[in-house]
Design an enzyme around this catalytic site. Structure first.
Site, PDB file in Angstrom:
ATOM      1  CG  HIS A  61      21.018  47.519  36.334  1.00 54.24           C
ATOM      2  ND1 HIS A  61      21.927  48.373  35.752  1.00 54.24           N
ATOM      3  CD2 HIS A  61      21.521  46.267  36.162  1.00 54.24           C
ATOM      4  CE1 HIS A  61      22.932  47.672  35.256  1.00 54.24           C
ATOM      5  NE2 HIS A  61      22.707  46.390  35.493  1.00 54.24           N
ATOM      6  CB  SER A 102      24.575  45.811  32.664  1.00 53.62           C
ATOM      7  OG  SER A 102      24.903  46.023  33.990  1.00 53.62           O
TER       8      SER A 102
HETATM    9  C1  GCU Z   1      27.386  44.907  38.578  1.00 55.24           C
HETATM   10  C2  GCU Z   1      28.591  45.744  38.235  1.00 55.24           C
HETATM   11  C3  GCU Z   1      28.293  46.727  37.110  1.00 55.24           C
HETATM   12  C4  GCU Z   1      27.680  45.999  35.938  1.00 55.24           C
HETATM   13  C5  GCU Z   1      26.506  45.186  36.386  1.00 55.24           C
HETATM   14  C6  GCU Z   1      25.887  44.295  35.319  1.00 55.24           C
HETATM   15  O1  GCU Z   1      26.394  45.714  39.154  1.00 55.24           O
HETATM   16  O2  GCU Z   1      29.009  46.398  39.406  1.00 55.24           O
HETATM   17  O3  GCU Z   1      29.478  47.374  36.698  1.00 55.24           O
HETATM   18  O4  GCU Z   1      27.334  46.898  34.919  1.00 55.24           O
HETATM   19  O5  GCU Z   1      26.899  44.301  37.414  1.00 55.24           O
HETATM   20  O6  GCU Z   1      26.550  43.898  34.371  1.00 55.24           O
HETATM   21  O7  GCU Z   1      24.703  43.946  35.502  1.00 55.24           O
END
Ligand code: GCU
Length: 414
Positions: free
Chosen positions: A393, A252
């Site tokens: 995710h 992420s």
């Molecule tokens: C949010 C953000 C993303 C990121 C994510 C994370 O969703 O919008 O850009 O990758 O957090 O780090 O879990």
């Protein structure tokens, strides 16, 4: 910093390929003067530094040089860790030349062997103690994001933090396959909230009178990536580690970070980004899921101030994210998406790898071995690889299995 007046929450999010605007990607093999880059030498000597400079100036920001001397303290070691199956090392790395300055606490697990160990270097979100129940792991002392379920109260770790993220960290499985794991808490480098860059590493590098990074200087992602470089400084000193076989991996926002760390620090032998999305592996010009405007509004500290010029204006940016992957070439790079993580634009992540491929080929290695988006759970583990997993995710043991299969092939040459 400029930014759009429309609040990010009111932005319409594109989740339909048909709504993606028409765009033309910059060609990584066309030089500033419009000529074609036709040799590895021209890439290495001119085009790569040129693109690197653009990413520094327009996206992540330029980070300072490494401190002059490497200083660290071994805090704790055991050769009988995890019921005697592993070695554990806990090391505090001084991040600046100032002995009272910030430290990065690195936790390392190594399998029992007398050979140097190929190792994954990965930042974590909740402190080293969150990755495993092992009671010997030190609790993080830096600021943490509040999360009762994870064991964080008043921005401090409680005992409950132990093992609270262990589902993402199959340590025993990693060690069984012959790899080491080195991890550190990203907030040791820079706490992940917007405070105008008053805390964390940035102020230690301000010139006299400076109070925040200049528009082309490092934001937090560049700071975290720089911190990974300091961890690498230490790993190079430790003969237990095969420092020419260190794979940087991140999830992420830390996947964005691992890509930038891999681009800026050639000592990382391979790079893996998991669900990195906007500002990571996903093409910005697609505006699918999270957009540049959205990310710069929600997380104003991640990128440099120049990057806000591209809010609702992605086509004006002289680079796009396939060129970030190209900066990692010819080293192995694996881009990992998740089917349900549409916010991170899986197809845009795939296309980045695809459009970085000509640079890999120019440098004499294979690019991505797929022309079209592969099916879910059908990994394409070429040297520049791509995989989309079922689910959301997250980081799962099956992801780690694929990372290791990839590293076996392209880092260990198995
Ligand atoms: C949010 C953000 C993303 C990121 C994510 C994370 O969703 O919008 O850009 O990758 O957090 O780090 O879990």
């Amino acid at each position: 910093a400029m930014s759009s007046t429309l609040p990010a929450q009111q932005e319409k999010v594109i989740y339909d390929e048909a709504e993606i605007p028409n765009f033309t990607l910059p060609d990584p093999l066309v030089a500033e003067d419009g000529t074609k880059v036709e040799s590895a030498q021209a890439w290495n000597e001119k085009q790569r530094p040129y693109l690197m400079g653009l990413f520094e100036r327009e996206v992540y920001g330029k980070a300072p040089a490494a401190p002059e001397k490497i200083s660290y303290k071994v805090i704790e070691t055991s050769d009988e860790a995890l019921d005697g199956t592993a070695r554990r090392r806990q090391v505090a790395i001084q991040l600046t030349d100032d002995p009272d300055g910030p430290v990065l606490n690195v936790l390392i697990y190594l399998p029992n062997t007398d050979k140097p160990v190929p190792t994954f270097m990965t930042l974590n979100f909740y402190g080293n103690a969150s990755i495993h129940d092992d009671p010997a792991i030190q609790l993080p002392e830096s600021w943490l994001r509040n999360n009762k379920d994870k064991g964080v109260e008043n921005h401090q770790a409680t005992e409950k933090i132990r093992g609270s993220s262990k589902g993402r960290w199959p340590v025993e499985m990693i060690l069984e396959k012959g790899y080491g794991l080195a991890t550190a808490y990203y907030g040791d480098i820079d706490p992940d909230f917007d405070d105008d860059f008053q805390n964390g590493i940035h102020p230690y590098f301000y010139a006299e009178g400076q109070t925040r990074p200049k528009p082309d200087e490092w934001g937090s992602i560049a700071a975290w990536a720089w911190g990974l470089g300091r961890a690498m400084d230490y790993l190079e000193q430790n003969p237990e580690i095969a420092s020419d076989k260190v794979v940087v991996m991140g999830h992420s926002r830390l996947g964005k970070t691992s890509l930038w760390a891999g681009a800026t620090d050639p000592r990382f032998a391979a790079v893996i980004s998991n669900n990195s999305g906007c500002g990571g592996a996903a093409l910005s010009r697609r505006r699918f899921g999270e957009s540049v405007q959205r990310i710069n509004t929600s997380f104003p500290h991640w990128f440099n101030d120049n990057f806000t010029q591209y809010n609702h204006n992605e086509d004006a940016c002289p680079v796009d994210q396939h060129e970030l992957i190209a900066l990692i070439a010819p080293r192995p790079c694996l881009v990992c998406s998740a089917e349900e993580d549409r916010w991170a634009d899986p197809h845009g992540e795939f296309l980045s790898a695809k459009y970085a491929s000509p640079v890999y080929r120019l440098l004499g290695v294979e690019g991505l071995a797929a022309e079209k988006m592969p099916a879910v759970d059908e990994p394409v583990l070429s040297r520049l690889g791509y995989v989309i997993r079922a689910g959301g995710h997250d980081v799962k043991p099956i992801d780690w299995q694929r990372y290791m299969e990839f590293a076996d092939a392209h880092v260990l040459g198995k």
